[in-house]
Write an enzyme that holds these catalytic residues in place. Structure first.
Site, short mmCIF file in Angstrom:
data_model
loop_
_atom_site.label_atom_id
_atom_site.label_comp_id
_atom_site.label_asym_id
_atom_site.label_seq_id
_atom_site.Cartn_x
_atom_site.Cartn_y
_atom_site.Cartn_z
N ILE A 128 47.64 4.29 2.07
CA ILE A 128 47.05 4.63 0.76
C ILE A 128 48.18 4.90 -0.24
CG2 ILE A 128 45.68 6.33 -0.49
CD1 ILE A 128 44.09 4.34 1.33
N THR A 185 46.42 13.50 7.23
CA THR A 185 45.75 14.76 7.62
C THR A 185 45.05 14.50 8.95
OG1 THR A 185 43.90 14.07 6.23
CG2 THR A 185 45.43 15.67 5.30
N THR A 191 42.64 13.23 2.49
CA THR A 191 41.30 13.74 2.81
C THR A 191 41.45 15.09 3.51
OG1 THR A 191 40.52 11.47 3.11
CG2 THR A 191 39.18 13.22 4.08
N LYS A 209 34.03 13.16 -0.55
CA LYS A 209 34.79 12.21 0.28
C LYS A 209 34.33 12.31 1.74
CE LYS A 209 37.91 9.53 1.98
NZ LYS A 209 37.85 8.06 1.79
N HIS A 214 13.86 -5.08 5.00
CA HIS A 214 13.13 -4.06 4.24
C HIS A 214 14.02 -3.65 3.06
CE1 HIS A 214 11.34 -0.28 3.05
NE2 HIS A 214 10.33 -0.47 3.88
N CYS A 226 39.91 7.50 9.62
CA CYS A 226 39.01 8.12 8.64
C CYS A 226 37.65 8.47 9.24
CB CYS A 226 38.80 7.16 7.48
SG CYS A 226 40.32 6.48 6.90
N LYS A 267 39.36 -2.27 14.13
CA LYS A 267 38.30 -3.12 13.60
C LYS A 267 38.89 -4.47 13.31
CE LYS A 267 38.49 -2.15 8.64
NZ LYS A 267 37.72 -1.67 7.49
N1 SAJ Z 1 32.13 0.11 12.51
C1 SAJ Z 1 31.06 -0.17 13.35
N2 SAJ Z 1 29.91 -0.65 12.79
C2 SAJ Z 1 29.81 -0.85 11.43
C3 SAJ Z 1 30.92 -0.55 10.61
C4 SAJ Z 1 32.07 -0.07 11.16
O1 SAJ Z 1 31.13 -0.01 14.56
O2 SAJ Z 1 28.75 -1.32 10.99
C5 SAJ Z 1 33.37 0.64 13.11
C6 SAJ Z 1 34.57 -0.23 12.84
O3 SAJ Z 1 34.70 -1.24 13.82
C7 SAJ Z 1 35.71 0.78 12.92
C8 SAJ Z 1 35.08 2.05 12.37
O4 SAJ Z 1 33.67 1.88 12.47
O5 SAJ Z 1 36.10 1.00 14.25
C9 SAJ Z 1 35.46 2.35 10.91
O6 SAJ Z 1 35.49 1.14 10.20
P1 SAJ Z 1 34.99 1.11 8.65
O7 SAJ Z 1 35.27 -0.23 8.12
O8 SAJ Z 1 33.61 1.59 8.58
O9 SAJ Z 1 35.85 2.22 7.93
P2 SAJ Z 1 37.39 2.41 7.60
O10 SAJ Z 1 37.85 3.60 8.35
O11 SAJ Z 1 38.18 1.16 7.75
O12 SAJ Z 1 37.28 2.78 6.03
C10 SAJ Z 1 36.43 3.86 5.69
C11 SAJ Z 1 35.64 3.46 4.45
N3 SAJ Z 1 34.64 4.47 4.15
C12 SAJ Z 1 33.37 4.06 3.93
O13 SAJ Z 1 33.05 2.90 4.02
C13 SAJ Z 1 32.37 5.14 3.59
C14 SAJ Z 1 36.58 3.35 3.27
O14 SAJ Z 1 35.83 3.14 2.08
C15 SAJ Z 1 37.36 4.63 3.14
O15 SAJ Z 1 38.24 4.58 2.01
C16 SAJ Z 1 38.17 4.84 4.40
O16 SAJ Z 1 37.24 4.99 5.48
C17 SAJ Z 1 39.00 6.09 4.25
O17 SAJ Z 1 40.24 5.90 4.09
O18 SAJ Z 1 38.42 7.16 4.20
#
Ligand code: SAJ
Length: 455
Positions: A11, A80, A116, A200, A238, A254, A310
């Site tokens: 970041i 953090t 965060t 956040k 839906h 995160c 991911k």
């Molecule tokens: N995941 C699933 N199923 C889903 C979506 C994600 O299993 O439908 C898994 C992913 O494979 C991964 C984990 O969840 O292991 C997190 O992936 P992510 O893409 O959901 O999140 P991050 O950590 O890459 O980014 C998140 C984002 N927050 C939100 O979408 C609310 C991003 O916007 C934030 O800025 C970031 O955390 C952060 O830095 O806080």
């Protein structure tokens, strides 16, 4: 305007470079000499689409140092982490960063905390550290401005996503909002520091709980004989339903961490804690599926495709692959890993052919787009099993190559290939197999693949 950014990670560095390419003089500060050296030698220390080009455009106004310098604005973007034993936030780096700024702080400077943190940290921890400068909070400005950038799309989201700006006081809020308008094209929403900290954490906790629900649906679908992927696609038709994707667990620095920042000072967060437990148990569930695929196979070998947390990123922090590999090795499986994005990992990373050679089950853990293009005819395994925990592979090719394909969340035991052409073609779980007698089989295509019926 001179800006000093403390923390040049996923970041801090993009933020520093965005300010530098928008007319600010930026000193990037990181305690890691290797990061500073890499940047001063013209190399960015991690992959993020577009970051190299941005760095080229920022070079004239950006320098990297290991200690901060006097500036008009100080921006703290340090890690953090969570203490794994106590599930309590570790704010050491935030405290240290504020301590490094204090000797340089002057009246009317602005300090922005992007990291965060639990609600209340800006006022309770950061302000008093900064006041050791002899300047009181309110005389200097202070704000919490959490980021919302999705790793893999960081630059685009940093510019175009809306932003929440939470000031220690009104002047801080307005000044910080004007600062981010230098490069943010999304809406700027102004509030106070504690609300911004809370918002956040709500965003990421909401996502974690939503993913836990999808993971629970996946396990229920297996019990009910339903294909959860088809069911989610239909449920999401839906207008007010948006169920996320099941998977092998939740990783990253995160989503897997932030919910604990909300629960650490509360005893009332039952659902949030339960969601964390569900997501953290998914690697165990993946191993349970593998046991069912390999009953009685002696000295079984597993090939893991994708160890990043991911798809299409090189980050393995909190990756569910780590727990899965530990569990599988503890159970006596030989585990070999392939990931084209990750450079260094806790376990050896092998080329695809070496990781899959002689394996009894290939398991897809990260949804890297490139994994879809693997040709099953080109790999040599001992037993033809594929477990896809991300629903991304081109099943038709794998089934026709004689693989038994299992998809996390798909509702029935897999038909072994070879019991006649039809069952060979429908070597997928019967819930995906054609209604008999079938002339043409239309298998659910992974998202983004052309739908195609074939004989
Ligand atoms: N995941 C699933 N199923 C889903 C979506 C994600 O299993 O439908 C898994 C992913 O494979 C991964 C984990 O969840 O292991 C997190 O992936 P992510 O893409 O959901 O999140 P991050 O950590 O890459 O980014 C998140 C984002 N927050 C939100 O979408 C609310 C991003 O916007 C934030 O800025 C970031 O955390 C952060 O830095 O806080």
């Amino acid at each position: 305007m001179k800006i000093c950014v403390l923390g040049l990670g996923y970041i801090g560095l993009p933020t520093a470079l965005l300010f530098a390419t928008h007319g600010c003089d930026v000193v990037g500060c990181d305690v890691k000499q290797s990061v500073v050296d890499s940047l001063n030698n013209g190399k960015i220390p991690f992959d993020e689409p577009g970051l190299s080009d941005l760095f080229i455009g920022a070079r004239r106004r950006f320098t990297a140092k290991t200690v901060p310098e006097p500036a008009d604005v100080f921006l703290i973007a340090v890690p953090t982490p969570l203490d794994p034993a106590t599930k309590v936030s570790d704010l050491t780096y935030v405290r240290k960063a504020a301590g490094m700024i204090a000797p340089l702080l002057e009246r009317d400077d602005l300090v922005v905390l992007e990291s965060t943190v639990p609600p209340g940290t800006t006022e309770r921890l950061v302000a008093p550290q900064l006041e050791k400068s002899g300047v009181r909070a309110g005389e200097f400005m202070l704000a919490h401005c959490p980021e919302r950038a999705l790793p893999g799309r960081t630059l685009h989201e940093m510019v175009y996503n809306s932003r929440v700006i939470g000031g220690y006081d009104r002047r801080s809020t307005e000044y910080a909002a004007d600062l981010y308008r230098i490069f943010v094209r999304g809406e700027i929403h102004e509030t106070d520091a504690k609300t911004a900290e809370f918002v956040k954490l709500m965003e990421n906790t909401y996502r974690d709980v939503s993913i836990a629900l999808a993971n629970e649906f996946a396990q229920l679908s297996e019990e009910c004989g339903v294909n959860v992927w088809s069911a989610i696609a239909l449920a999401n038709k839906h207008p007010r339903v948006s169920i996320l994707n099941p998977g092998p667990g939740v990783g990253g620095h995160c989503i897997a961490i932030d919910p604990w920042f909300l629960t650490e000072n509360s005893t009332r967060c039952k659902m949030i804690s339960m969601a964390r437990e569900i997501n953290d148990s998914m690697p165990n569930y993946v191993l349970h599926l593998i046991r069912r695929l390999l009953p009685g196979v002696k000295d079984a070998s597993i090939a893991v495709l994708g160890v990043a947390y991911k798809g299409n990123v090189d980050d393995t922090r909190e990756s569910p692959a780590i727990k899965f590999i530990q569990l599988a090795e503890n159970e006596g499986y030989d585990v070999r890993c392939y990931d084209p994005y990750v450079k260094d990992f806790l376990y050896p990373l092998l080329p695809l052919d070496e990781a899959t050679a002689g394996s009894d089950c290939i398991v897809v853990l990260a949804d890297h787009d490139c994994l879809r293009r693997i040709d099953p005819a080109a790999i040599r395994v001992r037993t033809k099993n594929l477990l896809d925990t991300r629903h991304i592979m081109d099943y038709r090719r794998w089934v026709l190559e004689g693989f038994t394909v299992r998809i996390l969340g798909d509702g029935s035991p897999t038909l072994p290939p070879g019991e006649g052409i039809e069952s060979r073609e429908s070597g997928l779980s019967p819930s995906l197999s054609p209604p008999a007698p079938a002339v043409s089989i239309s298998l659910p295509r992974p998202p983004g693949q052309e739908r195609e019926d074939f004989l």
